[in-house]
Design a protein around this motif. Structure first.
Motif, PDB file in Angstrom:
ATOM      1  N   THR A 128       2.221   3.936   9.600  1.00  0.00           N
ATOM      2  CA  THR A 128       1.246   2.885   9.937  1.00  0.00           C
ATOM      3  C   THR A 128       0.903   2.847  11.426  1.00  0.00           C
ATOM      4  O   THR A 128      -0.203   2.439  11.797  1.00  0.00           O
ATOM      5  CB  THR A 128       1.754   1.507   9.480  1.00  0.00           C
ATOM      6  OG1 THR A 128       3.029   1.234  10.083  1.00  0.00           O
ATOM      7  CG2 THR A 128       1.905   1.466   7.968  1.00  0.00           C
ATOM      8  N   GLN A 182      -2.575   2.756   1.709  1.00  0.00           N
ATOM      9  CA  GLN A 182      -1.579   1.765   1.318  1.00  0.00           C
ATOM     10  C   GLN A 182      -0.259   2.471   1.001  1.00  0.00           C
ATOM     11  O   GLN A 182      -0.263   3.512   0.340  1.00  0.00           O
ATOM     12  CB  GLN A 182      -2.036   0.983   0.090  1.00  0.00           C
ATOM     13  CG  GLN A 182      -3.236   0.099   0.315  1.00  0.00           C
ATOM     14  CD  GLN A 182      -2.951  -1.042   1.265  1.00  0.00           C
ATOM     15  OE1 GLN A 182      -1.795  -1.493   1.379  1.00  0.00           O
ATOM     16  NE2 GLN A 182      -3.968  -1.535   1.941  1.00  0.00           N
ATOM     17  N   GLY A 232       3.720  -3.289   1.420  1.00  0.00           N
ATOM     18  CA  GLY A 232       2.433  -3.105   2.080  1.00  0.00           C
ATOM     19  C   GLY A 232       2.534  -3.518   3.532  1.00  0.00           C
ATOM     20  O   GLY A 232       3.580  -3.956   4.008  1.00  0.00           O
ATOM     21  N   HIS A 275      -2.662  -8.104   2.566  1.00  0.00           N
ATOM     22  CA  HIS A 275      -2.882  -7.300   1.360  1.00  0.00           C
ATOM     23  C   HIS A 275      -1.931  -7.833   0.291  1.00  0.00           C
ATOM     24  O   HIS A 275      -0.722  -7.605   0.345  1.00  0.00           O
ATOM     25  CB  HIS A 275      -2.605  -5.822   1.642  1.00  0.00           C
ATOM     26  CG  HIS A 275      -2.866  -4.934   0.462  1.00  0.00           C
ATOM     27  ND1 HIS A 275      -1.854  -4.532  -0.389  1.00  0.00           N
ATOM     28  CD2 HIS A 275      -4.012  -4.379  -0.013  1.00  0.00           C
ATOM     29  CE1 HIS A 275      -2.367  -3.752  -1.336  1.00  0.00           C
ATOM     30  NE2 HIS A 275      -3.677  -3.648  -1.128  1.00  0.00           N
ATOM     31  N   ASN A 310       2.444  -2.941  -3.336  1.00  0.00           N
ATOM     32  CA  ASN A 310       2.356  -1.509  -3.593  1.00  0.00           C
ATOM     33  C   ASN A 310       3.640  -0.934  -4.182  1.00  0.00           C
ATOM     34  O   ASN A 310       3.617   0.163  -4.738  1.00  0.00           O
ATOM     35  CB  ASN A 310       2.028  -0.761  -2.302  1.00  0.00           C
ATOM     36  CG  ASN A 310       0.668  -1.127  -1.757  1.00  0.00           C
ATOM     37  OD1 ASN A 310      -0.286  -1.338  -2.504  1.00  0.00           O
ATOM     38  ND2 ASN A 310       0.562  -1.240  -0.443  1.00  0.00           N
ATOM     39  N   GLU A 321      -6.890   3.137  -1.361  1.00  0.00           N
ATOM     40  CA  GLU A 321      -7.537   1.941  -1.913  1.00  0.00           C
ATOM     41  C   GLU A 321      -8.600   1.455  -0.947  1.00  0.00           C
ATOM     42  O   GLU A 321      -8.286   1.138   0.213  1.00  0.00           O
ATOM     43  CB  GLU A 321      -6.505   0.831  -2.148  1.00  0.00           C
ATOM     44  CG  GLU A 321      -7.104  -0.460  -2.679  1.00  0.00           C
ATOM     45  CD  GLU A 321      -6.107  -1.610  -2.674  1.00  0.00           C
ATOM     46  OE1 GLU A 321      -6.251  -2.512  -1.831  1.00  0.00           O
ATOM     47  OE2 GLU A 321      -5.185  -1.588  -3.491  1.00  0.00           O
ATOM     48  N   HIS A 354     -11.392  -2.404  -3.197  1.00  0.00           N
ATOM     49  CA  HIS A 354     -10.093  -2.140  -3.821  1.00  0.00           C
ATOM     50  C   HIS A 354     -10.150  -1.029  -4.874  1.00  0.00           C
ATOM     51  O   HIS A 354      -9.210  -0.867  -5.654  1.00  0.00           O
ATOM     52  CB  HIS A 354      -9.503  -3.415  -4.437  1.00  0.00           C
ATOM     53  CG  HIS A 354      -9.404  -4.546  -3.466  1.00  0.00           C
ATOM     54  ND1 HIS A 354      -8.605  -4.497  -2.345  1.00  0.00           N
ATOM     55  CD2 HIS A 354     -10.026  -5.745  -3.426  1.00  0.00           C
ATOM     56  CE1 HIS A 354      -8.734  -5.621  -1.657  1.00  0.00           C
ATOM     57  NE2 HIS A 354      -9.599  -6.403  -2.288  1.00  0.00           N
TER      58      HIS A 354
END
Length: 786
Positions: free
Chosen positions: A378, A393, A412, A418, A422, A657, A662
């Motif tokens: 990230t 994601q 996530g 969000h 996930n 996504e 989405h």
């Protein structure tokens, strides 16, 4: 004058006759003078009589007898009215606000993760509060509590008078009255509320024990800092549970109830601090007076300065994902044990609050997983530079294979940004991470090839790309998936096919085993196959799955074939309800030999396959034995690595996504570091996250205890022998069709990719589903250069 005349004279004069001793001569004196005197005397007597009559009437109206009678009459009237009220007013149900509680979520070690709910309250039984601490509240508010009838008439009368005169709030109520006000009534200062409080207090005192009333009082009172009830107050002021409070701390909390805002040490003025100290001393002195505290102990006590207030704990970061998943697991269990009719009822029970939910999450491993995702992925994403970066994601789950406990979960980037978790979502394909399940089914069912050879790690298969899959009669089944980059491998062993994730081999193996058997074994291992078709396309992992599911499947393999159902929640307790959760470790679903053989084969994926760059060569590995499998789905919409050591199983998934709609989109080009904006493969970021987490979280280096003579863990891996280059030229755009009776006519998608040998190619296969509903994934799982 005769007697008759005297009588007439008296009648005329309206008075008695003169005494008989008076001489008649005097009586018969001057007539003129006598007449005048009689008239004056008569007027004088009338005035005096009038004055005497007025005083007598007032006295007759305000006599002490009449005043006493009136007072007694009013008393009887009041008593009668009270009796009527007593008969008419029943104990009402508790008001909603007084019953609202937060849910408490804790890590495995007992530390609080968060609290969720509109009211920060956790109701505790009185036996969870030390007896000396109980006495601090009685000493502070109502020393006669254990002896009185629940009311204080003088205090109540004073309160009524102040209410009537507009002077507002007035203390003096008993603990019982304060509990009744908190729990059954409102804080309104009205005569009606005061009278109801009096009646209900009497009834509560008669019908309930003193311990019940005291527990209700300390659980419903407000202590400041947003804390309702002693448990929340103990946490807010001293960072401990109510059961761990000492007398000095209890006395401070009891003192707070008089003026929570003014007496909060962190915010109190100099005067406020003096006042709360005086109140604290008052409480302790009363305890000594009542023989609830030894004088010497009291003299040795020091004022317990509270901790500074903490910021409100919310659901940001990973916390919301953990809470959401825990709530869902608890709701499912409430339905399963019959406590709720359906999930709607169960969720309402959970949302009502009052639960203490302990998770199996290990706080240190959770932090390690979060750090690994951030450092590896990230922190490199920048949606302002590359729009695709905003579509990435990540989800991950880590499980102890021996206990089934979920030790860490990454849902996530942030629950407040969000909301979809996930780690538990099942809408993305697991791709080639499904291949080990095909081998497990083959070994479990003692399956054979079309030529009659037993399927083992050394069994030879044709690894030619797009080779049509045939059934036991030699008939084509209408499925011919391409390999990555449409590469032909020729004859290879099953071990090599697993290492290099060769689609054509496992497509044929699935048909050799029987797709019904493959799907059955997949379900037994933990995949959700209830609504899935048993078709050859499933061999490439076209069904939906979550990191949580895949972690459970691989944990079962790691646990030598004994079923592991990942358990996030360790326990859930409510004041009126304790939920029992089943053992996460179940019975053997595949033989130990089959499970151990798959594990042995999967070590080759790490040491000589698609995960070698990210895992095998990681400097933190330190000789740790690892098994695992990469996976990359069609159009690069998902990328996976699920791997394990003897003591830790972790599944990492990346999902494309669209940040706005989405919809599922490609991950290709994320971070901008891939050659030619290439794929995000399972051997890339997912395997890197896995390695950073696992090698940082594991303890000592361990080896698998395997009961098998097959696979890379016990035998050398054979090197695949690629055949000629692809016979067809790949097109730029993929074509996806659903053949049923003929080989697919799709061409690979053009995309540069590093092959297992390190050669960069420019073609990329797109596999074909067996039905319109199933999207066939490709399998470019090779490690990438970051």
């Amino acid at each position: 004058m005769g007697r008759a005349e005297e009588r007439r004279a008296r009648q005329r004069g309206g008075r008695r006759a003169a005494p008989k001793s008076s001489s008649r001569a005097a009586a018969s004196g001057s007539v003129g003078a006598g007449t005048t005197g009689t008239t004056g005397t008569r007027a004088s007597r009338r005035a005096a009589a009038s004055r005497s009559s007025g005083k007598g009437g007032i006295r007759r109206f305000f006599t002490w007898k009449k005043l006493l009678g009136t007072f007694l009459g009013l008393c009887l009237l009041g008593m009668g009215a009270f009796i009527v009220l007593y008969l008419v007013i029943d104990i009402p149900p508790g008001n909603a606000l007084a019953q609202e509680q937060s849910n408490i979520y804790k890590y495995a070690g007992g530390k609080t993760l968060t609290r969720e709910g509109d009211v920060n309250r956790e109701i505790v039984d009185l036996d969870q509060v030390p007896k000396p601490v109980q006495y601090t509240f009685v000493a502070a508010e109502n020393k006669s509590f254990y002896k009185d009838a629940g009311i204080d008439l003088r205090g109540t009368a004073r309160g009524l008078l102040n209410t009537l005169s507009g002077k507002g709030k007035q203390g003096g109520s008993t603990i019982t009255q304060q509990y009744v006000k908190n729990y059954f009534l409102t804080q309104d200062q009205t005569v009606t509320r005061k009278l109801k409080e009096l009646v209900i207090s009497l009834k509560v005192d008669r019908q309930r024990s003193k311990d019940y009333i005291l527990a209700g009082y300390i659980n419903t009172s407000y202590y400041g800092r947003g804390a309702y009830g002693i448990q929340a107050a103990a946490q807010a002021y001293y960072r401990k549970d109510a059961k761990d409070l000492d007398v000095a701390e209890g006395a401070y909390l009891a003192a707070l109830l008089q003026a929570p805002s003014q007496y909060d040490w962190a915010a109190a003025s100099k005067t406020g601090k003096q006042l709360v100290k005086q109140r604290w001393n008052y409480v302790l002195n009363n305890m000594v007076e009542e023989n609830w505290l030894d004088a010497d102990k009291r003299d040795a006590m020091k004022f317990p300065v509270p901790e500074d207030p903490q910021g409100a704990q919310g659901l940001d970061g990973q916390t919301g994902y953990l809470v959401q998943a825990a709530n869902n697991d608890l709701a499912k269990r409430l339905v399963a044990d019959g406590s709720a009719n359906d999930m709607d009822d169960a969720k309402a029970m959970v949302d009502a609050g009052g639960w203490t939910i302990t998770l199996n999450i290990d706080k240190k491993k959770q932090a390690q997983l979060e750090k690994s995702v951030k450092d590896t992925l990230t922190s490199k994403l920048d949606a302002k530079k590359r729009s695709v970066d905003g579509d990435v994601q990540a989800g991950a789950v880590s499980v102890d294979p021996k206990t089934g406990k979920v030790l860490a979960m990454y849902g996530g980037v942030d629950y407040t940004k969000h909301f979809t978790n996930n780690a538990t979502r099942t809408d993305y394909q697991p791709a080639s991470t499904f291949k080990p399940l095909i081998l497990a089914a083959a070994l479990q069912e003692d399956a054979k090839t079309q030529g009659g050879d037993p399927i083992t790690a050394k069994t030879i298969y044709d690894g030619t790309s797009k080779r049509p899959v045939v059934d036991s009669d030699g008939n084509k089944v209408g499925f011919a998936p391409p390999n990555e980059d449409d590469r032909n491998y020729g004859d290879v062993t099953v071990q090599t096919a697993m290492n290099q994730s060769i689609n054509s081999v496992f497509a044929q193996m699935g048909v050799d085993v029987g797709m019904d058997e493959v799907m059955k074994v997949a379900g037994e291992l933990g995949m959700d196959v209830e609504n899935e078709q048993a078709v050859p396309a499933q061999t490439l992992g076209t069904m939906g799955a979550s990191p949580l599911q895949m972690a459970g499947v691989y944990a079962t393999l790691d646990n030598h074939g004994k079923k592991v159902t990942p358990a996030l929640v360790a326990s859930a307790e409510h004041k009126d309800h304790t939920v029992k959760f089943p053992n996460p470790i179940g019975e053997e679903v595949i033989s130990r030999e089959a499970a151990d053989t798959v594990t042995s084969v999967l070590t080759g994926v790490v040491d000589d396959g698609t995960a070698r760059t990210s895992v095998r060569d990681n400097p933190s590995r330190d000789g740790q034995q690892v098994a695992g499998k990469t996976g990359t789905s069609d159009n690069n919409k998902s990328a996976w690595f699920t791997g394990y050591t003897p003591g830790l199983v972790t599944s990492v998934g990346l999902f494309g996504e669209d940040a706005k709609t989405h919809a599922q989109v490609t991950l290709q080009g994320a971070t901008g570091t891939l050659p030619g904006k290439g794929r995000v493969n399972g051997g890339g970021f997912p395997a890197q996250i896995w390695a950073a987490y696992t090698f940082g979280a594991m303890g000592k280096v361990t080896k698998f205890d395997l009961e098998t003579d097959q696979g890379a863990a016990v035998q050398p891996t054979e090197t695949p022998t690629p055949s000629e280059s692809p016979s067809s030229t790949p097109s730029d755009e993929p074509t996806t069709k659903a053949p049923t009776t003929s080989a697919p006519e799709s061409s690979p998608e053009s995309s540069p990719e590093e092959t297992p040998s390190g050669e960069v190619t420019t073609s990329e296969p797109v596999e074909t589903p067996s039905s319109p509903e199933i999207e066939l994934p490709g399998d470019p799982d090779d490690p990438q250069t970051q």
